[in-house]
Design an enzyme around this catalytic site. Structure first.
Site, PDB file in Angstrom:
ATOM      1  N   LYS A  89       4.244  -3.583  10.694  1.00 47.77           N
ATOM      2  CA  LYS A  89       2.826  -3.731   9.839  1.00 47.77           C
ATOM      3  C   LYS A  89       2.401  -5.308  10.482  1.00 47.77           C
ATOM      4  O   LYS A  89       3.046  -6.074  10.294  1.00 47.77           O
ATOM      5  CB  LYS A  89       2.946  -3.430   8.561  1.00 47.77           C
ATOM      6  N   SER A 118      -2.277   0.760   2.245  1.00 48.52           N
ATOM      7  CA  SER A 118      -2.650   0.114   3.503  1.00 48.52           C
ATOM      8  C   SER A 118      -1.666   0.164   4.511  1.00 48.52           C
ATOM      9  O   SER A 118      -2.012  -0.326   5.900  1.00 48.52           O
ATOM     10  CB  SER A 118      -2.776  -1.652   2.942  1.00 48.52           C
ATOM     11  N   SER A 124       1.515   1.293  -1.154  1.00 47.79           N
ATOM     12  CA  SER A 124       1.075   1.312   0.347  1.00 47.79           C
ATOM     13  C   SER A 124       2.002   1.536   1.470  1.00 47.79           C
ATOM     14  O   SER A 124       1.655   1.678   2.260  1.00 47.79           O
ATOM     15  CB  SER A 124       0.425  -0.413   0.587  1.00 47.79           C
TER      16      SER A 124
END
Length: 486
Positions: free
Chosen positions: A78, A153, A177
């Site tokens: 990420k 996210s 997330s």
């Protein structure tokens, strides 16, 4: 089965047998990225030369008889986890050109284990969002249905795993997330206990809530990634000196005698889609058949969790993001001649609307005259939520619930309704507020073919029990074997 479809543990076994090399495996993943990422758009930065060099180094380790379960395995990261020499943008124009000079603690561990980093994946800007539509660069789509969101996210992490563009990924979880996109993309996602995994080098959203964790195709792979990244880090002041077990050791253990709590507040929540309820109810039947016992549990302060989270998280975000002012690094508006104008224009250009919204909310909650009414009161209710979980775990070993009240929504459907987006995390937020571990495991699909996830929540530092139960459920079903048609 093509190489990019292999799980981490399958690929590791075959690398040791020299069925193929890490370079061949990494090449297959890079080719897959080139093939399908035009549709999925999971990646922000791909570095083929670096990835193949890492793969060659892994092959040399394997040739010497060295390395472990992650040696030579291509992973995605990420894009808010710092990687030395590799762009880290937080999916924000503010950090579009930022290249860290150091590795995050988890990246140091992955490199030491011989893992290959294929690239950095998309997210909601600074991890603020639940759909990966708030990225400053592009929208990631769901590999199962391209017109639907992958969740957020960590949507880029979940989508890259589901689409075969890596064998596993690291995401971050502030209010769900990791778990919510894992649920929406039919992969396994684990938010560890706060303090279990180093946060050093994680670009902060809300410092008391953020936690790095793995997203993988199955539970065993999740345990292998947890083995690699867990442990005390002296560079992280929130890291805890807690022994790290082998998270794969309990996989295959029977569930007889295990007590699982069903929180009444979660199952009576309004707005739960019928297909989600049916899939979770069937999961309860499956686990009961495997020997688990179910007991009703009450978490009475659950109705306040969303309100508490959306005071604490924006407040901490407004403090953490104050550093992005155009002075030291990141974007700077060079057209301004006055310092205050430069601050204002830089932050207006660099931050997207959702980030600006949360900064304003947080600044208001922390302002003079409102701190006691909002942030302090939210912190007090957070303590009550923690006590609810402690009381619940006196009667059961773990808790079970849906991950999300509905499967993935269509891209754009909540663009003008942020409150609806916030409520999508209603089942996941409490685990972050309490700092407990929580896991999402695939448990079904709705009538349109959209994935549904099952959430398991455990005692502090008891990720092993969550993985044991998730593995037993996974072994008794075939949901995790399905792949999107790309």
């Amino acid at each position: 089965m093509t190489l990019y479809d292999l799980s981490i543990h399958e690929a590791a076994d075959r690398l040791k047998r020299k069925d193929f090399s890490s370079r061949e495996l990494t090449r297959a993943v890079l080719d897959r990225i080139e093939q399908v990422d035009k549709t999925v758009r999971a990646y922000i930065t791909v570095d083929p030369d670096r990835a193949l060099a890492d793969a060659d180094a892994a092959d040399q380790m394997l040739a010497r008889g060295e390395g472990g379960p992650l040696t030579g395995i291509p992973l995605s990261i990420k894009d808010l986890i710092c990687t030395r020499g590799l762009r880290t943008t937080c999916a924000s124009k503010m950090l579009e050109s930022f290249v860290p000079t150091y590795d995050a603690g988890v990246i140091e561990k992955l490199k030491a284990a011989g893992a290959v980093i294929a690239g950095k994946v998309n997210m909601d800007e600074f991890a603020m969002g639940s759909t990966t539509e708030n990225s400053g660069f592009h929208i990631t789509t769901n590999p199962w249905h391209p017109d639907h969101s992958p969740g957020g996210s960590s949507g880029g992490s979940a989508a890259s795993v589901a689409a075969g563009m890596c064998l596993g990924s690291l995401g971050s979880d502030t209010g769900g997330s990791i778990r919510q996109p894992a649920s929406h993309c039919s992969v396994v996602g684990l938010k560890p206990t706060y303090g279990r995994v180093s946060r050093y080098g994680l670009v902060a959203f809300a410092s008391s809530l953020d936690q790095i964790g793995p997203l993988t195709r199955n539970v065993r792979d999740c345990g292998l990634l947890m083995n690699a990244v867990s442990g005390f880090d002296p560079k992280d002041s929130t890291s805890v000196r807690e022994p790290v077990p082998d998270f794969t050791a309990g996989l295959g253990r029977r569930l007889t005698g295990l007590k699982i709590g069903l929180p009444t507040e979660y199952f009576s929540a309004e707005g739960m889609a019928p297909d989600v309820k049916d899939a979770v109810d069937q999961a309860v039947v499956t686990l009961r058949d495997l020997g688990a016992e179910f007991v009703p549990i009450s978490l009475p302060h659950t109705p306040y969790a969303v309100a508490v989270y959306y005071v604490i998280a924006p407040s901490e975000a407004s403090s953490n993001l104050a550093r992005y002012d155009g002075v030291k690094y990141g974007l700077r508006d060079t057209d301004q001649t006055e310092l205050i104008d430069m601050y204002r224009k830089t932050r207006s250009r660099g931050f997207g609307l959702e980030v600006q919204r949360r900064i304003i909310i947080g600044t208001y909650a922390l302002s003079s005259g409102y701190y006691d009414a909002y942030y302090n009161k939210a912190s007090q209710v957070r303590t009550l939520i923690i006590r609810d979980f402690k009381a619940a775990f006196e009667h059961c070993d773990l808790l079970l619930s849906p991950v999300s009240p509905s499967p993935a929504g269509r891209i754009g459907q909540d663009a003008d309704d942020p409150l609806t987006m916030y409520l999508s995390d209603i089942f996941t937020i409490s685990a972050n507020l309490a700092g407990i571990p929580a896991l999402s495991v695939p448990c079904g699909f709705d009538r349109r073919g959209l994935p549904i996830g099952l959430q398991l929540m455990g005692r502090h530092f008891d990720e092993a029990t969550l993985l044991t139960v998730a593995h037993a459920f996974e072994s008794a079903t075939d949901v995790h074997t399905r792949r999107p048609n790309l």
